[in-house]
Scaffold this motif. Structure first.
Motif, PDB file in Angstrom:
ATOM      1  N   LEU A   1       0.696   9.465   8.891  1.00 55.93           N
ATOM      2  CA  LEU A   1       1.370  10.446   9.373  1.00 55.93           C
ATOM      3  C   LEU A   1       2.189  10.004  11.041  1.00 55.93           C
ATOM      4  O   LEU A   1       3.206  10.958  11.600  1.00 55.93           O
ATOM      5  CB  LEU A   1       2.057  11.165   8.888  1.00 55.93           C
ATOM      6  N   GLY A   2       1.705   9.460  11.565  1.00 58.48           N
ATOM      7  CA  GLY A   2       1.753   9.347  13.428  1.00 58.48           C
ATOM      8  C   GLY A   2       0.830  10.995  13.949  1.00 58.48           C
ATOM      9  O   GLY A   2       1.267  10.860  15.486  1.00 58.48           O
ATOM     10  N   LEU A   3      -0.045  11.704  13.746  1.00 60.03           N
ATOM     11  CA  LEU A   3      -0.312  12.594  14.227  1.00 60.03           C
ATOM     12  C   LEU A   3      -1.827  12.259  14.676  1.00 60.03           C
ATOM     13  O   LEU A   3      -2.337  11.077  14.446  1.00 60.03           O
ATOM     14  CB  LEU A   3      -1.374  13.339  13.395  1.00 60.03           C
TER      15      LEU A   3
ATOM     16  N   GLY B   1       3.683   3.678   1.848  1.00 60.61           N
ATOM     17  CA  GLY B   1       2.209   3.876   1.116  1.00 60.61           C
ATOM     18  C   GLY B   1       2.819   5.355   0.684  1.00 60.61           C
ATOM     19  O   GLY B   1       1.814   5.887  -0.135  1.00 60.61           O
ATOM     20  N   ILE B   2       3.317   6.520   1.524  1.00 58.06           N
ATOM     21  CA  ILE B   2       3.721   8.150   0.931  1.00 58.06           C
ATOM     22  C   ILE B   2       4.564   7.940  -0.298  1.00 58.06           C
ATOM     23  O   ILE B   2       5.435   7.827  -0.191  1.00 58.06           O
ATOM     24  CB  ILE B   2       2.869   8.585   1.618  1.00 58.06           C
ATOM     25  N   GLU B   3       3.990   8.120  -1.673  1.00 59.84           N
ATOM     26  CA  GLU B   3       4.911   8.621  -2.380  1.00 59.84           C
ATOM     27  C   GLU B   3       5.855  10.363  -2.559  1.00 59.84           C
ATOM     28  O   GLU B   3       4.948  11.898  -2.311  1.00 59.84           O
ATOM     29  CB  GLU B   3       4.408   8.769  -3.771  1.00 59.84           C
ATOM     30  N   ILE B   4       7.080  10.451  -2.648  1.00 59.00           N
ATOM     31  CA  ILE B   4       7.749  12.024  -2.697  1.00 59.00           C
ATOM     32  C   ILE B   4       7.382  12.029  -3.488  1.00 59.00           C
ATOM     33  O   ILE B   4       7.608  11.686  -4.576  1.00 59.00           O
ATOM     34  CB  ILE B   4       9.011  11.347  -2.143  1.00 59.00           C
ATOM     35  N   ARG B   5       6.911  13.771  -3.828  1.00 56.36           N
ATOM     36  CA  ARG B   5       6.844  14.539  -4.966  1.00 56.36           C
ATOM     37  C   ARG B   5       8.198  14.571  -5.487  1.00 56.36           C
ATOM     38  O   ARG B   5       8.774  15.901  -4.174  1.00 56.36           O
ATOM     39  CB  ARG B   5       5.965  15.267  -4.736  1.00 56.36           C
ATOM     40  N   THR B   6       8.773  15.713  -6.348  1.00 57.76           N
ATOM     41  CA  THR B   6       9.883  16.257  -6.881  1.00 57.76           C
ATOM     42  C   THR B   6       9.442  17.641  -6.932  1.00 57.76           C
ATOM     43  O   THR B   6       8.523  17.519  -7.575  1.00 57.76           O
ATOM     44  CB  THR B   6      10.552  15.308  -8.217  1.00 57.76           C
TER      45      THR B   6
ATOM     46  N   LYS C   1      12.873  10.150   4.262  1.00 55.35           N
ATOM     47  CA  LYS C   1      12.402   8.813   2.923  1.00 55.35           C
ATOM     48  C   LYS C   1      11.637   8.142   3.034  1.00 55.35           C
ATOM     49  O   LYS C   1      10.377   7.571   2.060  1.00 55.35           O
ATOM     50  CB  LYS C   1      13.712   9.930   1.411  1.00 55.35           C
ATOM     51  N   GLU C   2      12.642   7.677   2.897  1.00 57.82           N
ATOM     52  CA  GLU C   2      12.418   5.945   3.514  1.00 57.82           C
ATOM     53  C   GLU C   2      11.136   5.136   4.522  1.00 57.82           C
ATOM     54  O   GLU C   2       9.960   4.764   4.056  1.00 57.82           O
ATOM     55  CB  GLU C   2      13.200   5.030   3.824  1.00 57.82           C
ATOM     56  N   TRP C   3      11.124   6.817   4.923  1.00 59.50           N
ATOM     57  CA  TRP C   3       9.894   6.076   6.636  1.00 59.50           C
ATOM     58  C   TRP C   3       8.512   6.454   5.476  1.00 59.50           C
ATOM     59  O   TRP C   3       7.382   5.804   5.395  1.00 59.50           O
ATOM     60  CB  TRP C   3       9.923   7.211   7.805  1.00 59.50           C
TER      61      TRP C   3
END
Length: 150
Positions: free
Chosen positions: A25-27, A87-92, A80-82
């Motif tokens: 995530l860049g942290l 490899g991180i899935e977005i939750r609805t 969203k694309e990032w």
């Protein structure tokens, strides 16, 4: 007196897996000792503590297992694309499909753009930015694309 939130903490079941996830995530890792790691969100302003322990499987509730990371509005164009690219899935959420993400939350009289996802232990994470404060009529949640067409 109060200037912001300096730290937040989450339980994790495997510290090494979680360290790798939050690095994606860049942290930036600030410190790691034993079963605890701290990441800078903004160095010197805010950080996240990860605590490896056996109580990770607490039933989810946003008051104990949720963090929202503020991003700039223009970053929602590619957020969203990032997330998908690392490899991180977005939750609805709020009954909106994946196609309707990012979404706009109706926090009357405010509006915020948001994307939700989870860490390896199911802790709820969010990218969020205010769109309007103190001057929005009440509305139902919608996609950011729909919001911009209003």
């Amino acid at each position: 007196m109060i200037k912001g939130l300096y730290e937040a903490h989450l339980p994790v079941s495997n510290l090494e897996n979680s360290v790798e996830f939050y690095k994606k995530l860049g942290l930036k890792l600030a410190s790691k000792k034993g079963k605890v790691a701290f990441f800078w969100i903004v160095k010197g302003e805010s950080w996240l503590g990860l605590w490896e322990n056996d109580t990770v499987q607490l039933k989810y509730h946003p008051s104990i297992r949720h963090l929202a990371f503020k991003i700039d509005e223009e970053d929602f164009e590619h957020a969203k694309e990032w997330l998908n690219s690392i490899g991180i899935e977005i939750r609805t959420e709020f009954g909106l499909t994946a196609e309707h993400q990012p979404l706009v939350l109706s926090n009357h009289p405010h509006a915020h753009a948001a994307l939700y996802f989870s860490d390896p232990d199911g802790n709820s994470l969010e990218l969020i930015t205010p769109l309007r404060l103190d001057d929005v009529e009440d509305f139902n949640e919608m996609s950011l694309e729909e919001w911009r067409k209003r």
